[in-house]
Design a protein around this motif. Structure first.
Motif, PDB file in Angstrom:
ATOM      1  N   ALA A 171       3.082   0.614 -12.130  1.00  0.00           N
ATOM      2  CA  ALA A 171       3.907   1.752 -11.680  1.00  0.00           C
ATOM      3  C   ALA A 171       4.246   1.614 -10.194  1.00  0.00           C
ATOM      4  CB  ALA A 171       3.175   3.066 -11.940  1.00  0.00           C
ATOM      5  N   PHE A 172       3.237   1.301  -9.367  1.00  0.00           N
ATOM      6  CA  PHE A 172       3.491   1.145  -7.932  1.00  0.00           C
ATOM      7  C   PHE A 172       4.349  -0.088  -7.646  1.00  0.00           C
ATOM      8  CE2 PHE A 172      -0.565   3.673  -7.498  1.00  0.00           C
ATOM      9  CZ  PHE A 172       0.039   4.789  -6.920  1.00  0.00           C
ATOM     10  N   ASN A 173       4.145  -1.159  -8.436  1.00  0.00           N
ATOM     11  CA  ASN A 173       4.884  -2.395  -8.206  1.00  0.00           C
ATOM     12  C   ASN A 173       6.365  -2.260  -8.548  1.00  0.00           C
ATOM     13  OD1 ASN A 173       5.421  -5.601  -9.075  1.00  0.00           O
ATOM     14  ND2 ASN A 173       4.097  -5.249  -7.307  1.00  0.00           N
ATOM     15  N   ARG A 174       6.684  -1.323  -9.421  1.00  0.00           N
ATOM     16  CA  ARG A 174       8.081  -1.088  -9.805  1.00  0.00           C
ATOM     17  C   ARG A 174       8.841  -0.301  -8.736  1.00  0.00           C
ATOM     18  NH1 ARG A 174       8.984   2.357 -13.407  1.00  0.00           N
ATOM     19  NH2 ARG A 174      11.038   1.623 -14.045  1.00  0.00           N
ATOM     20  N   ALA A 194       1.097  -2.299  -1.487  1.00  0.00           N
ATOM     21  CA  ALA A 194      -0.235  -1.709  -1.652  1.00  0.00           C
ATOM     22  C   ALA A 194      -0.585  -1.475  -3.119  1.00  0.00           C
ATOM     23  CB  ALA A 194      -0.307  -0.392  -0.889  1.00  0.00           C
ATOM     24  N   SER A 195       0.220  -2.012  -4.036  1.00  0.00           N
ATOM     25  CA  SER A 195       0.041  -1.687  -5.459  1.00  0.00           C
ATOM     26  C   SER A 195      -1.359  -2.029  -5.974  1.00  0.00           C
ATOM     27  CB  SER A 195       1.101  -2.392  -6.310  1.00  0.00           C
ATOM     28  OG  SER A 195       1.053  -3.801  -6.124  1.00  0.00           O
ATOM     29  N   ILE A 196      -1.887  -3.194  -5.575  1.00  0.00           N
ATOM     30  CA  ILE A 196      -3.219  -3.601  -6.052  1.00  0.00           C
ATOM     31  C   ILE A 196      -4.296  -2.685  -5.475  1.00  0.00           C
ATOM     32  CG2 ILE A 196      -4.872  -5.503  -6.218  1.00  0.00           C
ATOM     33  CD1 ILE A 196      -2.333  -6.204  -7.634  1.00  0.00           C
ATOM     34  N   VAL A 197      -4.231  -2.456  -4.153  1.00  0.00           N
ATOM     35  CA  VAL A 197      -5.225  -1.601  -3.501  1.00  0.00           C
ATOM     36  C   VAL A 197      -5.183  -0.187  -4.082  1.00  0.00           C
ATOM     37  CG1 VAL A 197      -5.843  -0.472  -1.336  1.00  0.00           C
ATOM     38  CG2 VAL A 197      -5.315  -2.898  -1.342  1.00  0.00           C
ATOM     39  N   LEU A 198      -3.977   0.360  -4.236  1.00  0.00           N
ATOM     40  CA  LEU A 198      -3.846   1.720  -4.775  1.00  0.00           C
ATOM     41  C   LEU A 198      -4.390   1.801  -6.194  1.00  0.00           C
ATOM     42  CD1 LEU A 198      -0.294   2.624  -3.404  1.00  0.00           C
ATOM     43  CD2 LEU A 198      -2.470   3.617  -2.670  1.00  0.00           C
ATOM     44  N   GLY A 199      -4.082   0.780  -7.001  1.00  0.00           N
ATOM     45  CA  GLY A 199      -4.602   0.746  -8.374  1.00  0.00           C
ATOM     46  C   GLY A 199      -6.116   0.716  -8.400  1.00  0.00           C
ATOM     47  N   LEU A 200      -6.717  -0.118  -7.502  1.00  0.00           N
ATOM     48  CA  LEU A 200      -8.179  -0.215  -7.430  1.00  0.00           C
ATOM     49  C   LEU A 200      -8.807   1.073  -6.903  1.00  0.00           C
ATOM     50  CD1 LEU A 200      -8.590  -3.879  -6.104  1.00  0.00           C
ATOM     51  CD2 LEU A 200      -9.313  -3.036  -8.340  1.00  0.00           C
ATOM     52  N   VAL A 201      -8.148   1.707  -5.908  1.00  0.00           N
ATOM     53  CA  VAL A 201      -8.665   2.977  -5.370  1.00  0.00           C
ATOM     54  C   VAL A 201      -8.676   4.044  -6.452  1.00  0.00           C
ATOM     55  CG1 VAL A 201      -8.156   4.880  -3.784  1.00  0.00           C
ATOM     56  CG2 VAL A 201      -8.087   2.524  -2.956  1.00  0.00           C
ATOM     57  N   ILE A 202      -7.574   4.147  -7.201  1.00  0.00           N
ATOM     58  CA  ILE A 202      -7.491   5.119  -8.310  1.00  0.00           C
ATOM     59  C   ILE A 202      -8.602   4.843  -9.329  1.00  0.00           C
ATOM     60  CG2 ILE A 202      -6.094   5.800 -10.322  1.00  0.00           C
ATOM     61  CD1 ILE A 202      -3.603   5.408  -8.483  1.00  0.00           C
TER      62      ILE A 202
END
Length: 447
Positions: free
Chosen positions: A197-200, A209-217
């Motif tokens: 979702a963030f990468n799109r 920040a898509s990977i970091v945000l995904g991991l934080v969530i």
């Protein structure tokens, strides 16, 4: 060659500090577990004590930092000059455990003797990869883009197995009987969907920040599910000081040969990874500039593995998952690599920092790594697609994928083989890569 339009920052761009740190953190999260896992597996198999295990893990991080700096900076003939990350290699685990067993005396393993045999073999055998780097221009008819594309695809496909194991909860979940539970798979899916979702997004900060945000969530969700326990922190005080040849060196011909063969295949894997990295970074994948990068990268790969043996760590190799990270974030700047290298050295010196990363549950990491490993496989397919796919190419691909994936899917097929054969061919990347080289060299078709 023009920088890829898909990139936000090209190879020589210097992103602002905030964006550089963002990108560096994501690479760090992608590689941290991969760097510390081989020493943990080897220590567990050889039953090393906690102090020795902790030191080996710290040295793996420390050496990976130095190796990454060499690759990104390019010092003399050493390094690629790309955003190229190095870390502890999984390919060497079996022969290393075999070498360690030589430290057995009176039915009990002598830890120092075991590590002396391991580091002695790793040190001597690393010369193989350095020699291959010098002969690279003469092996172009053998290691073609088709071969390197097959190897990169196999690297991605074989790593997917590790990714899906993490999604299920990893070895700890297997031991607890919760592997593949709805909780673990749900967390992995949450991370995977969040990253996509963030990468799109058209917002470059969200994309980077898509990977970091995904991991934080994923970590926030895991914390509320009681899967993260901060009370485990605080036991790793002090400083790990690197000590060259701490355990001494011992040499065994059989171990050196077994590891030498793995170094040979690692050179092919490194060539494939450098090809994928160059492609993703918008750099040429043939010609003198590319050949200089490939030679420097493979030479540094071998040299850094020799350096690893000096500083009591295991062989290093170029990490494929970071190619996926470059593609996902759109940041190919090699200056990001300096920050990654510095962080790895710090992580190696301060055990408490590494402990914080190790608190991230396997299922959370699995959701992110699964996507990255899939991206690596896709990069390999792109390399294959850039070549002419004639009858010979189809045959080479067919036999290589069949051989490589067969030992991954049915590892028991090698149970009756001698130990040296098992240690060499238990990896699908090794088997498929060697098959691709031989098939491409010897299959002849009259059109």
């Amino acid at each position: 060659m023009e920088e890829s339009k898909e990139l936000i920052y090209g190879l020589e761009d210097r992103p602002p500090l905030r964006e550089t740190l963002f990108a560096a953190l994501q690479h760090l999260l992608a590689i941290f577990v991969a760097i510390i896992t081989p020493p943990l597996i080897i220590s567990s198999a050889l039953k090393f004590d906690l102090e020795t295990t902790g030191f080996l893990v710290s040295m793996s991080l420390f050496v990976s930092g130095i190796a990454t700096f060499v690759q990104c900076r390019r010092i003399g003939p050493f390094g690629t000059g790309l955003l190229c990350i190095q870390g502890t290699s999984f390919s060497f685990i079996s022969p290393i455990i075999g070498a360690g067993m030589l430290g057995m005396a009176n039915g009990k393993l002598d830890t120092e003797q075991a590590l002396a045999y391991i580091f002695g073999a790793c040190l001597v055998a690393s010369v193989v990869e350095m020699v291959v780097s010098r002969l690279l221009p003469y092996t172009r008819k053998i290691i073609t883009p088709l071969v390197s594309g097959i190897v990169v695809s196999l690297i991605g496909m074989c790593l997917i197995k590790a990714g899906i194991n993490s999604c299920g909860g990893g070895q700890s979940a297997v031991d607890a009987g919760t592997f593949g539970s709805m909780q673990n798979l749900g967390l992995a899916l949450l991370v995977l969907v969040s990253i996509i979702a963030f990468n799109r997004s058209n917002n470059r900060f969200l994309r980077m920040a898509s990977i970091v945000l995904g991991l934080v969530i994923g970590c926030v969700a895991a914390y509320f599910l009681g899967m993260i326990d901060f009370s485990q922190l605080g036991n790793g005080s002090g400083l790990n000081v690197p000590v060259p040849f701490k355990y001494g060196l011992s040499f065994d011909a059989g171990s050196i040969i077994a590891l030498g063969l793995i170094y040979l295949v690692t050179a092919v894997e490194a060539f494939g990874d450098i090809t994928a990295n160059s492609l993703i970074s918008g750099q040429p994948v043939e010609g003198p500039v590319f050949m200089k990068r490939a030679q420097g990268g493979i030479l540094a790969d071998g040299f850094n593995s020799m350096l690893a043996a000096v500083f009591n760590s295991f062989p290093n190799s170029i990490f494929a998952q970071n190619n996926g990270m470059i593609q996902l974030t759109g940041v190919a700047s090699r200056y990001v690599g300096y920050f990654i290298a510095g962080a790895l050295v710090v992580l190696g010196l301060f055990p408490i920092v590494g402990q914080m990363f190790s608190l991230i549950p396997d299922s959370v990491l699995g959701g992110a790594t699964l996507l990255m490993f899939g991206t690596v496989a896709a990069a390999g397919i792109r390399i294959i697609a850039s070549t002419e796919i004639n009858r010979k190419a189809v045959l080479v691909m067919a036999i290589s994928f069949a051989m490589g994936l067969s030992v991954e899917l049915v590892p028991g097929i090698l149970d009756q083989m001698p130990d040296i054969i098992k240690s060499i061919f238990s990896s699908g990347i090794t088997t498929g890569g060697l098959t691709a080289i031989l098939a491409n060299a010897f299959i002849r078709i009259k059109e």
